[in-house]
Design a protein around this motif. Structure first.
Motif, PDB file in Angstrom:
ATOM      1  N   VAL A  17      33.401  30.201  37.045  1.00  0.00           N
ATOM      2  CA  VAL A  17      32.890  29.925  38.389  1.00  0.00           C
ATOM      3  C   VAL A  17      32.729  31.232  39.156  1.00  0.00           C
ATOM      4  CG1 VAL A  17      33.461  28.881  40.625  1.00  0.00           C
ATOM      5  CG2 VAL A  17      33.720  27.550  38.529  1.00  0.00           C
ATOM      6  N   ASN A  18      33.743  32.086  39.078  1.00  0.00           N
ATOM      7  CA  ASN A  18      33.675  33.375  39.776  1.00  0.00           C
ATOM      8  C   ASN A  18      32.582  34.285  39.226  1.00  0.00           C
ATOM      9  OD1 ASN A  18      35.652  33.135  41.801  1.00  0.00           O
ATOM     10  ND2 ASN A  18      37.256  33.446  40.295  1.00  0.00           N
ATOM     11  N   ALA A  19      32.191  34.093  37.988  1.00  0.00           N
ATOM     12  CA  ALA A  19      31.183  34.947  37.360  1.00  0.00           C
ATOM     13  C   ALA A  19      29.753  34.425  37.538  1.00  0.00           C
ATOM     14  CB  ALA A  19      31.485  35.093  35.869  1.00  0.00           C
ATOM     15  N   MET A  20      29.583  33.254  38.158  1.00  0.00           N
ATOM     16  CA  MET A  20      28.234  32.725  38.331  1.00  0.00           C
ATOM     17  C   MET A  20      27.412  33.671  39.195  1.00  0.00           C
ATOM     18  SD  MET A  20      28.394  28.567  38.593  1.00  0.00           S
ATOM     19  CE  MET A  20      29.255  28.549  40.123  1.00  0.00           C
ATOM     20  N   SER A  21      26.134  33.788  38.851  1.00  0.00           N
ATOM     21  CA  SER A  21      25.253  34.687  39.592  1.00  0.00           C
ATOM     22  C   SER A  21      24.428  33.901  40.613  1.00  0.00           C
ATOM     23  CB  SER A  21      24.322  35.416  38.627  1.00  0.00           C
ATOM     24  OG  SER A  21      23.521  34.485  37.927  1.00  0.00           O
ATOM     25  N   LEU A  22      23.908  34.637  41.581  1.00  0.00           N
ATOM     26  CA  LEU A  22      23.049  34.059  42.613  1.00  0.00           C
ATOM     27  C   LEU A  22      21.680  34.704  42.532  1.00  0.00           C
ATOM     28  CD1 LEU A  22      25.568  34.279  45.585  1.00  0.00           C
ATOM     29  CD2 LEU A  22      24.953  32.231  44.298  1.00  0.00           C
TER      30      LEU A  22
END
Length: 150
Positions: A17-22
């Motif tokens: 979750v913390n590594a998801m990109s935007l």
């Protein structure tokens, strides 16, 4: 796309979750994920946090709070955060997460879900409108308050 499913946020999924990109420009509308995760620590009895999985891959995260005793009505049933990895946006992941959130609210006997967001060209407003949120108010800080009646 495989069949999407929800799972509670856990130690096994939080790193993903913390590594998801935007997508470029979206970061100005979204506080760090750790803020949302902290909500579950502060409000363990009312926080509802789920990851969206496509197969074994984490592709989305949704955080809400259900507190019928909250002093402000917009915080009684509220979507605090939804984010979908940049590569998975536009595939129905966000809609899937919101539909499951609405089902949870119905199960709890609630009659609406609110969301509070900052309006802006690259912000989340278009998404929230597409999935059925209707603006109904504004916060003292100029943020939009929108709701879906169940």
């Amino acid at each position: 796309m495989s069949e999407l499913r929800l799972e509670e946020l856990s130690a096994a999924t939080i790193v993903a979750v913390n590594a998801m990109s935007l997508k470029p420009g979206q970061e100005q509308y979204l506080a760090p994920t750790s803020y949302a995760v902290a909500g579950a620590v502060v409000n363990p009895n009312t926080a509802w946090q789920r990851v969206v999985l496509d197969g074994t891959e984490v592709v989305g995260f949704v955080s809400a709070n259900f507190d019928p005793d909250a002093p402000h009505e917009h915080f009684q049933s509220v979507l605090w955060r939804i984010n979908v990895d940049a590569d998975d946006q536009g595939r129905g992941v966000g809609r899937f997460a919101v539909e499951n959130l609405l089902d949870e609210a119905r199960t709890r006997g609630l009659d609406r879900v609110d969301v509070i967001y900052e309006a802006g060209e690259e912000g989340p407003e278009a998404f929230f409108r597409r999935v059925g949120f209707i603006p109904v108010d504004e916060t003292e800080y100029g943020e939009v308050v929108a709701e879906i009646r169940l």
